[in-house]
Design an enzyme around this catalytic site. Structure first.
Site, PDB file in Angstrom:
ATOM      1  N   GLU A   1      27.197  34.128  32.502  1.00 25.70           N
ATOM      2  CA  GLU A   1      27.116  35.066  33.628  1.00 25.70           C
ATOM      3  C   GLU A   1      25.691  35.591  33.792  1.00 25.70           C
ATOM      4  OE1 GLU A   1      29.368  35.324  35.714  1.00 25.70           O
ATOM      5  OE2 GLU A   1      31.287  34.978  34.747  1.00 25.70           O
TER       6      GLU A   1
ATOM      7  N   GLU B   1      44.604  34.146  42.704  1.00 22.69           N
ATOM      8  CA  GLU B   1      43.856  33.568  41.576  1.00 22.69           C
ATOM      9  C   GLU B   1      44.458  32.258  41.105  1.00 22.69           C
ATOM     10  OE1 GLU B   1      40.934  34.209  41.370  1.00 22.69           O
ATOM     11  OE2 GLU B   1      40.524  35.234  39.512  1.00 22.69           O
TER      12      GLU B   1
ATOM     13  N   ASP C   1      34.379  23.833  36.320  1.00 23.29           N
ATOM     14  CA  ASP C   1      33.835  23.747  37.681  1.00 23.29           C
ATOM     15  C   ASP C   1      32.332  23.502  37.810  1.00 23.29           C
ATOM     16  OD1 ASP C   1      33.437  26.283  36.649  1.00 23.29           O
ATOM     17  OD2 ASP C   1      34.349  27.370  38.309  1.00 23.29           O
TER      18      ASP C   1
ATOM     19  N   GLU D   1      34.354  31.138  46.850  1.00 22.40           N
ATOM     20  CA  GLU D   1      34.345  29.664  46.831  1.00 22.40           C
ATOM     21  C   GLU D   1      34.883  29.046  48.117  1.00 22.40           C
ATOM     22  OE1 GLU D   1      35.076  31.538  44.292  1.00 22.40           O
ATOM     23  OE2 GLU D   1      33.786  30.822  42.674  1.00 22.40           O
TER      24      GLU D   1
ATOM     25  N   THR E   1      25.108  27.892  41.591  1.00 17.84           N
ATOM     26  CA  THR E   1      26.547  28.183  41.655  1.00 17.84           C
ATOM     27  C   THR E   1      26.801  29.616  42.104  1.00 17.84           C
ATOM     28  OG1 THR E   1      28.630  27.944  40.465  1.00 17.84           O
ATOM     29  CG2 THR E   1      26.815  28.926  39.233  1.00 17.84           C
TER      30      THR E   1
HETATM   31  C1  DMJ Z   1      30.638  33.099  40.709  1.00 16.33           C
HETATM   32  O1  DMJ Z   1      30.090  33.980  39.801  1.00 16.33           O
HETATM   33  C2  DMJ Z   1      30.078  31.725  40.528  1.00 16.33           C
HETATM   34  O2  DMJ Z   1      30.307  31.023  41.682  1.00 16.33           O
HETATM   35  C3  DMJ Z   1      30.667  31.008  39.342  1.00 16.33           C
HETATM   36  O3  DMJ Z   1      30.269  29.675  39.251  1.00 16.33           O
HETATM   37  C4  DMJ Z   1      32.156  31.069  39.301  1.00 16.33           C
HETATM   38  N1  DMJ Z   1      32.670  31.848  40.324  1.00 16.33           N
HETATM   39  C5  DMJ Z   1      32.124  33.139  40.568  1.00 16.33           C
HETATM   40  C6  DMJ Z   1      32.760  33.742  41.791  1.00 16.33           C
HETATM   41  O4  DMJ Z   1      34.083  33.446  41.945  1.00 16.33           O
END
Ligand code: DMJ
Length: 937
Positions: free
Chosen positions: A146, A387, A293, A405, A491
């Site tokens: 994170e 979710e 992912d 997303e 991401t």
């Molecule tokens: C974000 O922090 C990023 O996209 C991460 O890769 C996973 N998803 C969260 C938001 O849902």
């Protein structure tokens, strides 16, 4: 255009072997497709697009403005209580809190969004604040993943746009790479996490003390998720290339190399979690959502940003496996890495909604359109993507933390197809956010998409990603002050310039191993080059793919595991017996059971138990069917357990200045008016005297015709209900006396009766934890008259609006939505019908006189070698949707309590043991099924 040749939504350097051009051509598709759309969905006028763009800007101001005013410098805004979330000062939410490092997370995550949204002045102010206020040296344990994607990525995105602005000559003239220096400082702080023999990083690190020192309080973990270890390369490589310090890119490459080495060689899939010391897969299930992912995302994007073929080759190898095993259009279902034809679960998580966007970048448009359409149907049913949801589109986990997303994929699909349908999808997302998530102090996550209740949470990714993608969806080139095509999205939607591909390349390939078999290109027949032809020739192409899926959610029949072996069909064999169809009195079914090695044991007390011995099956295929059947039974029984428990209810504050915008999660009562069957109850609230409601009320005049507030404790819930009912109350809200308790952290609470007949209680009773209760009590202190609605599901604000309040201030976006009240009323009543329909379908199934319902089986005595497997709601070690590990107990487990433990007649919501099973002889598969419900959310 960048030196790297950036085109479309970030294209690679087009100077490679011919087959590595797949992604490059994908990018070309994006450009050509947008210009050719002529027929199909109605085009959206420039004015309307601008109006929607402005609405996004207003919404961003509402979210960011409230964060800055009420939360900053805290990491996040708590939009219901309108204050900052400071780690350690709020009840712990478990691993979700590991994103919070006391470094003003939301501000950093929002930096480049400000520039995309043309708020250059605000960006300049924000950068100054970051430089002045943010400390990266706090004694706090944070998630490496994170911190990398949100903070390092945020600083680098901010730096990338700061230097772009500086070069333009108007803003940021004073800027001297300060954000980059902070990013470098943070990069060095994360490096000790990589001190493992494998090179995979530890999942957590102490920002001040690093890892393994006693003061660090971290470093004992053995596992991490694949996405956690495989989502570093973009930020780390950018940091290396910006600064010339090669070590970051080297470490990130080493971690990726290790993951690649450890892929399951026959399926080419990776598991969800891996041991960072031994490299063994800890969780062998594999999908494209939670836990994995962004590993895939970063392989493809690393190729785009760094121009390194090995990343594309790895991505294509994995992609081929994903399309072969996981993709069951329109679904994407987890499988077992060693037995990829076996599904590992029967539900999907919301994180996989990014995947259609990635498929666009790859150039594989058809499945992207299909999955996106399926997800959109789920959203239309629940307003947001829950979710997790089952293969027959029932809610599996009802939260929705405003994840971006789906908006991300919508943006990329619009770029790829130019189909205005995707603009309409974006418009719906905007409307739903304003209608259901907007609160006076920001936007609140949905605690339960079915009730519309809120959680006191606004994650930083909402600002980093959601507003960026929504704004870009409606923006024309001239609406953005720089060329977005020169950047790639991380991401977390941070922007990194494509010119980095030709800067400081010395690290490239130094450590990246190469070992590939050339791919069979026929696997990608439907990739970009075809699409390029399809769009100009048939602008209805996307629509024709969507059309068959239009009713996929509403018309879907309940089903369990959906993958049926292809060879069964080919040989004309009957599809295997499904658990839902099974009838214990059907001789044919019993015969099939026998073939599958499943025996039916009638216990002395009349209960029935199923046991499977794979070795007793007629063949290995029958054994596999038997295992699948048992898995379905377990799933059904746990589903039914959930259904037997009452769902949460909603307390919606409807008076000024809330106007229905604040929805609190409430616990139901097992007595009194059932709000799911009757109309909601609306009334002003009044505190009862005595406040505990344990004796006749001394203020009946105050509570008469109102909803009485009572404090928990000192007598039975039913007794309180009777006392307020006798005083003339039309409903009651019991507020928890445990200070600090909150529905954010505690499991749902059900109020049970007193063991006697409670039919005399006619009014509805709901339970609020102390935090939610305080929101009502604070509102009374501030506004005196507070009106609430007790219901099973939050009601549309347009319907709720009190005519007297007609002239009260409303946010502009709401004004818009209020004009559509007729439309909204019809859509909301349709939704109620759907819910009814859903539950009646299930009742008829369970009441079938001949069927052995999963409930019957729940009571079977345990002879399972592994008790944990049999109850999927207990003892879950999981990774959450952000790819972290968390304990699911609090989220899945539901409580039912009376006031007094001593009451022998009371139902305590004790967990009924679901079917126990013996799944011996097939250890590998047992592990897979054990994983099924222990998933990361
Ligand atoms: C974000 O922090 C990023 O996209 C991460 O890769 C996973 N998803 C969260 C938001 O849902």
């Amino acid at each position: 255009m960048s030196e790297a040749g950036g085109r479309g939504c970030g294209s690679p350097v087009p100077q490679r072997a011919p087959w590595s051009l797949v992604a490059a051509t994908a990018a070309i598709c994006l450009v050509s497709a947008t210009s050719v759309w002529t027929v199909g969905a109605e085009p959206m006028s420039r004015e309307e697009k601008q109006k929607l763009g402005n609405q996004v800007l207003e919404m961003f101001d509402h979210a960011y403005g409230n964060y800055m005013e009420h939360a900053y410098p805290a990491d996040e805004l708590m939009p219901l209580t309108c204050r900052g979330r400071v780690r350690g000062q709020e009840p712990s939410r478990g691993d979700v809190d590991d994103a919070l490092g006391k470094f003003s997370l939301t501000l950093i995550d929002s930096l480049d969004t400000l520039v995309v949204l043309n708020k250059t002045k605000e960006f300049e102010d924000a950068v100054r604040k970051v430089l002045r206020d943010v400390n990266l040296d706090n004694d706090v344990v944070v998630s490496v993943f994170e911190t990398n994607i949100r903070v390092l990525g945020g600083l680098l995105g901010g730096h990338s746009l700061a230097i772009m602005l500086k070069e333009k000559g108007e803003y940021m003239q004073w800027y001297n790479d300060e954000l980059l220096q902070m990013a470098k400082q943070l990069g060095y702080k994360l490096l000790p996490a990589f001190n493992t023999t494998s090179g995979l990083p530890y999942p957590r690190i102490n920002l001040k003390f690093g890892i393994r020192k006693p003061e660090a309080r971290t470093g004992t973990e053995t596992d991490t998720c694949t996405a956690c270890a495989g989502t570093l390369i973009l930020e780390f490589a950018a940091l290396s290339r910006f600064t010339g310090a090669t070590i970051f890119e080297e470490y990130a490459r080493k971690a990726l190399d290790f993951l690649w080495e450890k892929r399951q060689r026959s399926s080419n899939l990776v598991g969800v979690t891996i041991n960072i010391h031994t490299g063994d897969w800890v969780r062998k299930d594999s999908g494209v959502g939670a836990g994995i992912d962004s590993y895939y995302e970063y392989l493809l994007k690393a190729y785009v940003l760094l121009g390194d073929d090995s990343f594309l080759e790895r991505f294509n190898t994995h992609y081929d496996a994903i399309m072969r095993y996981i993709s069951q259009p329109p679904l994407l279902l987890d499988v077992h890495i060693h037995k990829p034809m076996l599904n590992a679960r029967t539900w999907m998580d919301a994180l996989l909604a990014f995947f259609p966007g990635l498929q666009v970048l790859k150039g594989d448009i058809r499945p992207a359109i299909e999955t996106h359409e399926m997800l959109y149907q789920v959203i239309k049913k629940h307003n947001f993507l829950p979710e997790a949801f089952t293969t027959d589109f029932r809610v599996h986990w009802a939260q929705h933390p405003l994840r971006p997303e789906f908006a991300e994929s919508t943006y990329f699909l619009y770029k790829a197809t130019g189909d205005p349908y995707y603009l309409e999808v974006g418009k719906t997302l905007i409307e739903n956010l304003n209608k259901y998530a907007r609160v006076p102090c920001g936007f609140a996550a949905m605690k339960d998409v079915r009730t519309g209740s809120h959680e006191d949470r606004m994650d930083s990714f909402f600002l980093a990603e959601m507003f960026k993608y929504l704004y870009l969806l409606f923006a024309d080139k001239e609406d953005i002050i720089f060329d977005i095509e020169d950047y790639i999205f991380t991401t977390e939607a941070h922007l990194l310039p494509l010119w980095l591909s030709t800067t400081n390349q010395s690290i490239s390939k130094k450590n990246t191993t190469s070992e590939y078999t050339e791919l069979d290109d026929s696997n990608f027949d439907w990739t970009c080059p075809n699409t390029q032809i399809l769009f100009p020739n048939d602008p209805l192409y996307a629509q024709s793919i969507r059309e068959p899926l239009k009713n996929v959610v509403d018309k879907s029949c309940p089903r369990g595991i959906i993958r049926v072996r292809e060879e069964s069909f080919r040989s004309g064999a009957k599809p295997p017996l499904r658990a839902r169809d099974f009838m214990a009195t059907n001789p044919e079914h019993l015969e099939i059971l026998k073939k599958m090695g499943v025996s039916l044991i009638h216990l002395k007390d009349g209960r029935v138990q199923l046991v499977q011995h794979a070795i007793q099956a007629a063949s290995s295929i029958d054994a596999e069917d038997g295992l699948r059947f048992m898995q379905e039974m377990i799933e059904l029984s746990s589903q039914q357990q959930k259904e037997q428990q009452l769902p949460p209810r909603a307390v919606q504050i409807v008076s000024h200045p809330f106007f229905g915008r604040v929805v609190l999660t409430a616990g139901p009562a097992q007595f009194g008016l059932d709000l799911s069957k009757h109309k909601e109850t609306r009334g002003f609230v009044a505190s009862s005297k005595p406040y505990n409601g344990c004796s006749e009320l001394t203020n009946p005049e105050a509570v008469m015709g109102k909803i009485a507030l009572i404090q928990r404790g000192q007598c039975m819930f039913a007794e309180k209900a009777r006392n307020i009912q006798n005083a003339g109350a039309i409903g009651g809200i019991v507020i928890d006396d445990n200070e600090g308790s909150s529905s954010d952290t505690a499991p749902l609470f059900q109020m049970a009766g007193d063991g006697k007949d409670t039919d005399d209680i006619k009014i509805p009773m709901l339970f609020l934890f102390s935090k939610e209760g305080s929101i009502i009590l604070d509102a009374i202190r501030e506004y005196e008259e507070v009106e609430v609605l007790l219901s099973d599901k939050a009601k549309d604000r347009a319907i709720l609006k009190d005519p007297e309040m007609e002239n009260e201030e409303q946010p502009s976006s709401e004004n818009d939505s209020q004009n559509q009240s007729a439309e909204q009323i019809s859509s909301s009543s349709q939704e109620v019908d759907l819910v009814d329909q859903e539950s009646s379908e299930e009742n008829s199934l369970n009441s079938h006189p001949e069927s052995l319902s999963p409930a019957d089986m729940d009571n079977a005595a345990s002879i399972s070698p592994s008790e944990q497997t049999s109850n999927p709601t207990e003892n879950h070690e999981t990774a959450n949707l952000n790819g972290e590990c968390t304990d699911l107990d609090n989220q899945l487990q539901e409580q039912s309590e009376t006031e007094e433990d001593s009451n022998p007649n009371v139902s305590w919501g004790k967990k009924v043991q679901p079917i126990d099973s013996i799944l011996a002889d097939w250890n590998e598969d047992i592990e897979a099924f054990e994983m099924m419900e222990k998933d990361e959310l």
